[in-house]
Design a protein around this motif. Structure first.
Motif, mmCIF file in Angstrom:
data_model
loop_
_atom_site.group_PDB
_atom_site.id
_atom_site.type_symbol
_atom_site.label_atom_id
_atom_site.label_comp_id
_atom_site.label_asym_id
_atom_site.label_seq_id
_atom_site.Cartn_x
_atom_site.Cartn_y
_atom_site.Cartn_z
ATOM 1 N N ASP A 110 -4.702 -2.083 -1.529
ATOM 2 C CA ASP A 110 -3.257 -2.265 -1.699
ATOM 3 C C ASP A 110 -2.896 -3.715 -1.980
ATOM 4 O O ASP A 110 -1.877 -3.997 -2.604
ATOM 5 C CB ASP A 110 -2.513 -1.788 -0.448
ATOM 6 N N GLU A 111 -3.727 -4.640 -1.508
ATOM 7 C CA GLU A 111 -3.428 -6.059 -1.644
ATOM 8 C C GLU A 111 -4.085 -6.617 -2.907
ATOM 9 O O GLU A 111 -5.229 -6.272 -3.222
ATOM 10 C CB GLU A 111 -3.944 -6.842 -0.434
ATOM 11 N N ASP B 129 -1.344 -1.751 -7.521
ATOM 12 C CA ASP B 129 -2.735 -1.364 -7.275
ATOM 13 C C ASP B 129 -3.640 -2.516 -7.668
ATOM 14 O O ASP B 129 -3.378 -3.230 -8.638
ATOM 15 C CB ASP B 129 -3.116 -0.120 -8.084
#
Length: 356
Positions: free
Chosen positions: A139-140, A120
């Motif tokens: 997400d990245e 996260d």
């Protein structure tokens, strides 16, 4: 040149240096591995020192506030007195902080040891008084945060990769970059934001400008847009403004790299090189790669410059600061002394020949 003798100031932080910032008034702010944050005036006088929760990883300044990432926390310190103004625990490690238009932005990430990956990430926005304006999760992991033309831009890791523009309410607009590899670093320039990738590519929002050879880019240095210097693990490469290679140098393990002060009317690149448990500082002319000067020290962990002064910190807690005018004077003086010594040596050899 004797670089120690050319120092504007030399100080000790008392613990390994982890982050540095020189502001527009030439005041120096240094953060340590154990959370100490200290500020010196441009004349070298210590103004204050404060203990923060954990290692200082990133420093930004705006108006009368100094904002730092300290372990899991985003912390605000009064720039004049050094007193704690506010702090917030983010979710995961606090990675990078920057200030823009009166707001403070920080990125954070949560690493899962079992999955060996980041699970996260988030970008946080606070006002100057420490009130949270918004937070946005993604997400990245954002590996870099760049301000360009009053826009905040993130360089992203997997899975989506590419970049994202952040608006003032926390919405992200994704940008596809012309590389199949995650972003690892980025910098603003006269050509716009330039992104470095894990496979060695360089991209802008307009496309790929340099095809990588499989080695991750850790740093991009751009001073005036005439040259760009990038670093891999062991090599630095300087490119022209059209991204054609000008020169390259294999230095050994590079610990950090930064653009520096102007020396002899030319931009410089300052490289920290690991030499076992110690370090080496090399100063290169960015235009042609000529070695200007060097010195041995502890392993260099941070370098920062505002164009007029440059600060270098190492694992021994040593802080070295050079000022452009004094550095140039010492360099010219020592070159003149070396010329005098060569001429004297030549005269002595000619005299010896005549006396034979």
């Amino acid at each position: 040149m004797n670089m120690i003798g050319a120092c504007w100031m030399r100080r000790s932080l008392g613990e390994p240096v982890s982050a540095l910032l020189i502001d527009s008034s030439n005041e120096i702010i240094a953060g340590g591995w154990n959370g100490i944050l200290t500020k010196w005036s441009a004349e070298g006088d210590e103004q204050w020192s404060i203990q923060l929760p954990d290692r200082i990883g990133s420093i930004s300044i705006a108006e009368n506030g100094i904002y730092v990432c300290a372990g899991l926390h985003l912390v605000a310190v009064d720039a004049n007195s050094g007193t704690l103004r506010w702090q917030h625990a983010l979710e995961g490690s606090a990675d990078e902080v920057t200030a823009l238009n009166g707001l403070i932005y920080a990125t954070s990430s949560v690493y899962d040891i079992e999955h060996n990956d980041f699970i996260d990430s988030a970008i946080w926005c606070f006002d100057g008084e420490g009130e949270k304006v918004w937070e946005t999760h993604l997400d990245e992991r954002p590996w870099t945060m760049v301000v360009s033309n009053d826009q905040l831009i993130l360089g992203l890791g997997r899975p989506k990769m590419g970049a994202a523009i952040v608006d003032n309410v926390g919405n992200l607009t994704h940008i596809i970059l012309d590389s199949e590899s995650p972003v690892t670093t980025g910098t603003d320039s006269t050509n716009g934001v330039i992104f470095g990738h894990a496979n060695g590519d360089l991209t802008t929002t307009s496309g790929k400008v340099w095809a990588g050879l499989g080695e991750s880019i850790s740093t991009i240095c751009s001073v005036d847009g005439k040259y760009f210097t990038i670093s891999h693990d062991r090599e630095i490469i300087t490119l022209k403004s059209n991204f054609e290679q000008e020169w390259a140098e294999n230095l050994g393990p590079i610990s950090t790299l930064s653009a520096g002060i102007v020396v002899d009317k030319k931009s410089t690149i300052w490289a920290g090189i690991q030499d076992g448990i110690n370090g080496q500082l090399n100063v290169f002319c960015q235009e042609d790669g000529k070695l200007v000067s060097s010195m041995s020290c502890g392993k260099i962990t941070s370098i920062n410059s505002n164009g007029k002064m440059i600060a270098v910190g190492d694992e021994k807690g040593e802080l070295f600061v050079w000022q452009d005018e004094m550095f140039n004077r010492r360099l010219i003086s020592e070159e003149a002394n070396e010329d005098d010594e060569r001429r004297q040596s030549m005269r002595e050899r000619l005299k010896a020949l005549r006396n034979r």
